[in-house]
Each structure stands twice: as structure tokens, then as C-alpha cells.
Design an enzyme around this catalytic site. Structure first.
Site, PDB file in Angstrom:
ATOM      1  N   SER A 136      27.928  11.827 -12.156  1.00 26.51           N
ATOM      2  CA  SER A 136      29.280  11.759 -11.619  1.00 26.51           C
ATOM      3  C   SER A 136      29.970  10.577 -12.302  1.00 26.51           C
ATOM      4  O   SER A 136      29.527   9.445 -12.169  1.00 26.51           O
ATOM      5  CB  SER A 136      29.213  11.551 -10.104  1.00 26.51           C
ATOM      6  OG  SER A 136      30.493  11.293  -9.578  1.00 26.51           O
ATOM      7  N   LYS A 162      30.134  15.810 -13.836  1.00 30.37           N
ATOM      8  CA  LYS A 162      31.262  15.870 -12.898  1.00 30.37           C
ATOM      9  C   LYS A 162      32.172  14.708 -13.226  1.00 30.37           C
ATOM     10  O   LYS A 162      31.693  13.586 -13.429  1.00 30.37           O
ATOM     11  CB  LYS A 162      30.708  15.785 -11.476  1.00 30.37           C
ATOM     12  CG  LYS A 162      31.618  15.221 -10.399  1.00 30.37           C
ATOM     13  CD  LYS A 162      30.968  15.420  -9.025  1.00 30.37           C
ATOM     14  CE  LYS A 162      31.262  14.268  -8.087  1.00 30.37           C
ATOM     15  NZ  LYS A 162      30.597  14.436  -6.772  1.00 30.37           N
ATOM     16  N   LYS A 164      35.719  12.603 -11.950  1.00 31.56           N
ATOM     17  CA  LYS A 164      36.652  12.400 -10.847  1.00 31.56           C
ATOM     18  C   LYS A 164      38.051  12.682 -11.355  1.00 31.56           C
ATOM     19  O   LYS A 164      38.405  12.299 -12.484  1.00 31.56           O
ATOM     20  CB  LYS A 164      36.559  10.954 -10.349  1.00 31.56           C
ATOM     21  CG  LYS A 164      35.208  10.593  -9.747  1.00 31.56           C
ATOM     22  CD  LYS A 164      35.030  11.228  -8.377  1.00 31.56           C
ATOM     23  CE  LYS A 164      33.719  10.772  -7.743  1.00 31.56           C
ATOM     24  NZ  LYS A 164      33.560  11.329  -6.381  1.00 31.56           N
ATOM     25  N   ASP A 189      35.866  16.443  -9.234  1.00 30.96           N
ATOM     26  CA  ASP A 189      35.846  16.031  -7.822  1.00 30.96           C
ATOM     27  C   ASP A 189      37.121  15.247  -7.538  1.00 30.96           C
ATOM     28  O   ASP A 189      37.395  14.232  -8.185  1.00 30.96           O
ATOM     29  CB  ASP A 189      34.609  15.149  -7.564  1.00 30.96           C
ATOM     30  CG  ASP A 189      34.455  14.749  -6.097  1.00 30.96           C
ATOM     31  OD1 ASP A 189      35.326  15.114  -5.274  1.00 30.96           O
ATOM     32  OD2 ASP A 189      33.469  14.048  -5.779  1.00 30.96           O
ATOM     33  N   GLU A 214      35.636  20.052  -6.483  1.00 30.01           N
ATOM     34  CA  GLU A 214      35.099  19.488  -5.238  1.00 30.01           C
ATOM     35  C   GLU A 214      36.206  18.821  -4.432  1.00 30.01           C
ATOM     36  O   GLU A 214      36.980  18.029  -4.970  1.00 30.01           O
ATOM     37  CB  GLU A 214      34.007  18.470  -5.617  1.00 30.01           C
ATOM     38  CG  GLU A 214      33.260  17.860  -4.440  1.00 30.01           C
ATOM     39  CD  GLU A 214      32.123  16.929  -4.906  1.00 30.01           C
ATOM     40  OE1 GLU A 214      31.717  17.000  -6.080  1.00 30.01           O
ATOM     41  OE2 GLU A 214      31.665  16.120  -4.090  1.00 30.01           O
ATOM     42  N   ASP A 239      32.802  18.604   0.152  1.00 33.53           N
ATOM     43  CA  ASP A 239      31.977  17.405   0.315  1.00 33.53           C
ATOM     44  C   ASP A 239      32.381  16.766   1.650  1.00 33.53           C
ATOM     45  O   ASP A 239      31.776  17.044   2.695  1.00 33.53           O
ATOM     46  CB  ASP A 239      32.211  16.488  -0.908  1.00 33.53           C
ATOM     47  CG  ASP A 239      31.539  15.123  -0.801  1.00 33.53           C
ATOM     48  OD1 ASP A 239      30.881  14.842   0.214  1.00 33.53           O
ATOM     49  OD2 ASP A 239      31.677  14.294  -1.735  1.00 33.53           O
ATOM     50  N   LYS A 263      24.912  15.995   1.330  1.00 37.36           N
ATOM     51  CA  LYS A 263      24.462  14.601   1.227  1.00 37.36           C
ATOM     52  C   LYS A 263      23.815  14.279   2.553  1.00 37.36           C
ATOM     53  O   LYS A 263      24.476  14.412   3.588  1.00 37.36           O
ATOM     54  CB  LYS A 263      25.645  13.637   1.091  1.00 37.36           C
ATOM     55  CG  LYS A 263      26.323  13.619  -0.234  1.00 37.36           C
ATOM     56  CD  LYS A 263      27.378  12.524  -0.289  1.00 37.36           C
ATOM     57  CE  LYS A 263      28.242  12.756  -1.503  1.00 37.36           C
ATOM     58  NZ  LYS A 263      29.295  11.752  -1.677  1.00 37.36           N
ATOM     59  N   GLY A 291      25.438  12.411  -3.934  1.00 40.21           N
ATOM     60  CA  GLY A 291      24.899  11.058  -3.937  1.00 40.21           C
ATOM     61  C   GLY A 291      25.913  10.053  -3.416  1.00 40.21           C
ATOM     62  O   GLY A 291      27.106  10.356  -3.305  1.00 40.21           O
TER      63      GLY A 291
HETATM   64  O1  OSB Z   1      32.607  12.027  -3.738  1.00 43.11           O
HETATM   65  O2  OSB Z   1      30.650  12.558  -4.322  1.00 43.11           O
HETATM   66  C1  OSB Z   1      31.485  11.687  -4.044  1.00 43.11           C
HETATM   67  C2  OSB Z   1      30.015   8.229  -4.751  1.00 43.11           C
HETATM   68  C3  OSB Z   1      30.401   7.550  -3.609  1.00 43.11           C
HETATM   69  C4  OSB Z   1      31.146   8.210  -2.673  1.00 43.11           C
HETATM   70  C5  OSB Z   1      31.525   9.538  -2.858  1.00 43.11           C
HETATM   71  C6  OSB Z   1      31.114  10.233  -3.994  1.00 43.11           C
HETATM   72  C7  OSB Z   1      30.378   9.544  -4.963  1.00 43.11           C
HETATM   73  C8  OSB Z   1      29.970  10.136  -6.214  1.00 43.11           C
HETATM   74  C9  OSB Z   1      28.817   9.497  -6.977  1.00 43.11           C
HETATM   75  O3  OSB Z   1      30.539  11.071  -6.745  1.00 43.11           O
HETATM   76  C10 OSB Z   1      27.520  10.186  -6.741  1.00 43.11           C
HETATM   77  C11 OSB Z   1      26.357   9.382  -7.264  1.00 43.11           C
HETATM   78  O4  OSB Z   1      26.213   9.266  -8.480  1.00 43.11           O
HETATM   79  O5  OSB Z   1      25.568   8.877  -6.431  1.00 43.11           O
HETATM   80 MG    MG Z   2      32.545  14.203  -3.708  1.00 42.14          MG
END
Ligand code: OSB
Ligand code: MG
Length: 370
Positions: A136, A162, A164, A189, A214, A239, A263, A291
Site C-alpha cells: 500500500s 495499491k 492511495k 484506496d 477501496e 474497508d 482487518k 493492514g
Molecule cells: O486504509 O487500508 C487503509 C494504513 C493505516 C490505516 C488505514 C489503511 C492503511 C494502509 C496501509 O493502507 C496498510 C499496511 O501496509 O499496513
Molecule cells: Mg483502506
């Protein structure tokens, strides 16, 4: 199971190698709460992983600390239990505070698996010895940096990427990645950065063959997600909206999404995560493991969960060195040459906690005895 006779909670601070930036916030230092639960000398570890600010979920490190010390720990300390599902039931009267609950319940899962002499993966019903790694990538600020980061991830063997997105950082980055790097497994995402008024704009993403988008809209609006999904070819994955099996079933019934990110922290622990997995699997809904930029302890829990057979899509599961200079477990979680991550197969979470490193990172600590 013998009663849990002692619990220690520690807030630790782990500097990230590079800040993680999304449409709703920025993380420089990961402040998580490590829960250590003891049963007659056997130790189990869990991790409560909210962010420091309430922009992803309503929880923060501070609220999790408060709820754990004042309400959750007193509900389980010294009480009889047989399985971690019993611990989840003891915590259920406390409303929401999912990540705080997941930290304590996770320690019980580690204890339980150890007492059975099996790995956490096995105790949960896991099947695979390794899982594909996914990455991510936060919002880096310029397109060139993003393209380099994604190229590097693909070379390292990540099975899917992924990125953002947010208004003003969506079509351009996706177009550039497709032009430069072709049709690799890519998803986006949005962390709720859009509204239904952006429908026509988001439809422009349909031409890029994304695996999914997402959480495009508000965390509390399944109805609008259903309206958006009807207008998009790209599958929506939820999510933030999915906090329980009930929420997952409602979202799927309303056709608000076609994929679910599970999660453990966001749904209150591994027990609920397994229930969502089982239901989705029996209804043909693909899931993947999300995560929270966890330390090695939370990461080991996630790997165990992701080894269950319904996790058919690569998750946000990356090796320790993607986030931290130094890990708090030994050995750190590392990428295999195949681009996969090994699921620890020792007893419990299957990684050794580096107690010295945990102590070095501790900013506060509180212990409880039955
Ligand atoms: O939206 O999935 C999310 C990290 C912190 C809070 C929300 C998200 C995320 C990530 C990172 O996308 C996921 C990771 O690498 O642990
Ligand atoms: Mg997310």
C-alpha cells in the site's frame, strides 16, 4: 484454559522509515499498544493498532489505552475462558472500540494456540504456508516518485500494488502507472475522500482495469456505495464501513461492494475476522487481509489470518523492512524470493518478541494482576 493471571500493556513508538500519507492524514511514528497476557507462565501477545488521530477510524492510541485499562482488561482478568471466542464475548458489551478489543483478544489467541501446541494459523483454520505480499503506497507528492516506488515494488516481487487516491490525485497517477508499467495488478484506496457527486469523475477510473476501488465514499454510508457501485464497472471494496459480520452481510445484500477488506483490528479481533471470512467464503465473496502499519506482532497475527482459504486476493501484507529500520520481533518478517511472505509455523504467533527492543521503544506501561 487456565485463567489469565497477569496482563501488561505497553505503548510503543516506532518511527516509520518514510511518512505514510493518505487523503485523510499522515503517520510519521507508529504508536501502538502491545498487550502481553499470562496464563501460568505462558505468555501471549496482541497488538492494538489504531492510528494516533481519529481520521481513519474514531479510535486513537489514547482512546484504546483508556478503554483497555478501564474496561476491557478488567472484564477478562482472572475470569474463566475456554477459547478466544469466549474472550470476544466478554468484551462485546463494550460498544465499538474495535482496535482496543482486538489487541486484547489477539493476546488470548496467541495464548490459546500455544496452549494447544499449534501455530496461530493452524488454530484459526489456516491452510497455506505462505501468502502473496501486497503493498500500500501513500501519496508521495509527485508523479515521478510514485512511478519509481511502484516500479521498485514490482521488481521486489509484490503481487499487487495499491495506491492511495484523493481528489486531485487520482486519474493522473493511475494513467501514468498504466502507461509506464502496463497491466499489472493495481488498485486504489480513497479512504472516504469522495462523495456521490464525484460519480462521473470516478467512472473515468473504469478504463484502467483496476482490481478494485477501496472505500471511495463515507464510512457510514452503505446506501450511497450501492448507488456508486451500480454506476461503476470497477468493483468496490469496503474497508472502513465493515466493522462486523452484520455490516459485511448488509453491504453485500445492498450490493454496496463486491470485495471485502478484513482487518482484525477494524472488526474487533480475529474471532469476528474469521466469522466474516467464513461467511464470505461460503457465499463466493473474495476477501483480503488489510493492514494498519503494524509491528511484527500485529503483522504475525495478520499473516496467520491471511493463510485461511477464503483470502483469495493479495492483501496489504508487506515485510517488516518496508516500514521500520528495526523490528520488535526476531526474526523480522521478510519477503521470500518468490515475492511471498512465510506464515510463521511455530507455536502461537510463531515469532519471538524482542523484549529488549520492546523495552527500548516503550513510552508507557501498566501491569495488572488477578
Ligand atoms: O486504509 O487500508 C487503509 C494504513 C493505516 C490505516 C488505514 C489503511 C492503511 C494502509 C496501509 O493502507 C496498510 C499496511 O501496509 O499496513
Ligand atoms: Mg483502506
Amino acid at each position: 484454559m487456565p485463567i489469565i493471571d497477569a496482563i501488561t500493556m505497553r505503548e510503543i513508538a516506532l518511527p516509520l522509515k518514510t511518512p505514510f500519507v493518505t487523503g485523510v492524514g499522515r503517520v510519521d511514528v507508529r504508536r501502538v499498544i502491545i498487550i502481553e497476557a499470562r496464563c501460568q507462565g505462558v505468555v501471549g501477545y496482541g497488538e492494538a493498532s489504531p492510528l494516533s488521530d481519529p481520521y481513519y477510524t474514531e479510535e486513537t492510541t489514547e482512546t484504546a489505552w483508556h478503554i483497555l485499562e478501564s474496561f476491557l482488561i478488567p472484564r477478562v482478568l482472572g475470569k474463566r475462558w475456554r477459547t478466544p471466542f469466549d474472550i470476544a464475548a466478554m468484551l462485546a458489551p463494550v460498544r465499538r472500540h474495535f482496535m482496543a478489543k482486538a489487541g486484547l483478544e489477539g493476546a488470548a489467541w496467541d495464548l490459546y494456540a500455544r496452549s494447544q501446541g499449534v501455530s496461530l494459523a493452524k488454530a484459526l483454520g489456516g491452510a497455506s504456508a505462505s501468502v502473496p505480499a501486497g503493498i500500500s503506497i501513500g501519496i508521495p507528492g509527485d508523479l515521478e516518485t510514485l512511478a519509481l516506488q511502484v516500479e521498485k515494488a514490482l521488481k521486489a516481487g509484490y503481487a499487487r500494488v495499491k495506491i492511495k487516491i484523493k481528489p486531485g490525485w487520482d486519474i493522473e497517477p493511475v494513467r501514468l502507472l498504466r502507461e509506464r508499467l502496463g497491466d499489472f495488478p493495481l488498485m486504489v484506496d480513497a479512504n472516504s475522500a469522495y462523495t456521490l457527486a464525484d460519480t462521473d469523475h470516478l467512472r473515468r477510473l473504469d478504463e484502467f482495469n483496476l482490481l478494485m476501488i477501496e472505500q471511495p465514499l463515507a464510512w457510514d454510508d452503505l446506501f450511497q456505495h450501492a448507488q456508486l457501485q451500480a454506476a461503476l464497472k470497477t468493483p468496490i471494496c469496503l474497508d472502513e464501513s465493515i466493522t462486523s459480520l452484520a455490516a459485511a452481510r448488509l453491504a453485500l445484500e445492498l450490493e454496496s461492494c463486491r470485495v471485502i477488506n478484513i482487518k482484525p483490528g477494524r472488526v474487533g479481533g480475529l474471532s469476528e475476522a474469521v466469522r466474516i471470512h467464513d461467511w464470505c467464503r461460503s457465499h463466493g465473496v473474495p476477501v483480503w487481509c488489510g493492514g494498519m502499519l503494524e509491528s511484527g506482532i500485529g503483522r504475525a497475527h495478520n499473516l496467520a489470518l491471511a493463510s485461511l482459504p477464503g483470502f483469495t486476493l493479495p492483501g496489504d501484507l508487506s515485510p517488516s523492512d518496508r516500514y521500520f529500520e528495526r523490528e520488535i520481533v526476531k526474526p523480522p518478517i521478510t519477503l521470500l524470493p518468490s515475492g511471498r511472505l512465510p506464515v510463521p509455523d511455530g507455536p502461537g504467533i510463531g515469532v519471538e518478541v524482542d523484549v529488549q527492543e520492546v523495552e527500548r521503544r516503550t513510552v508507557r506501561l501498566r501491569s495488572f494482576h488477578a
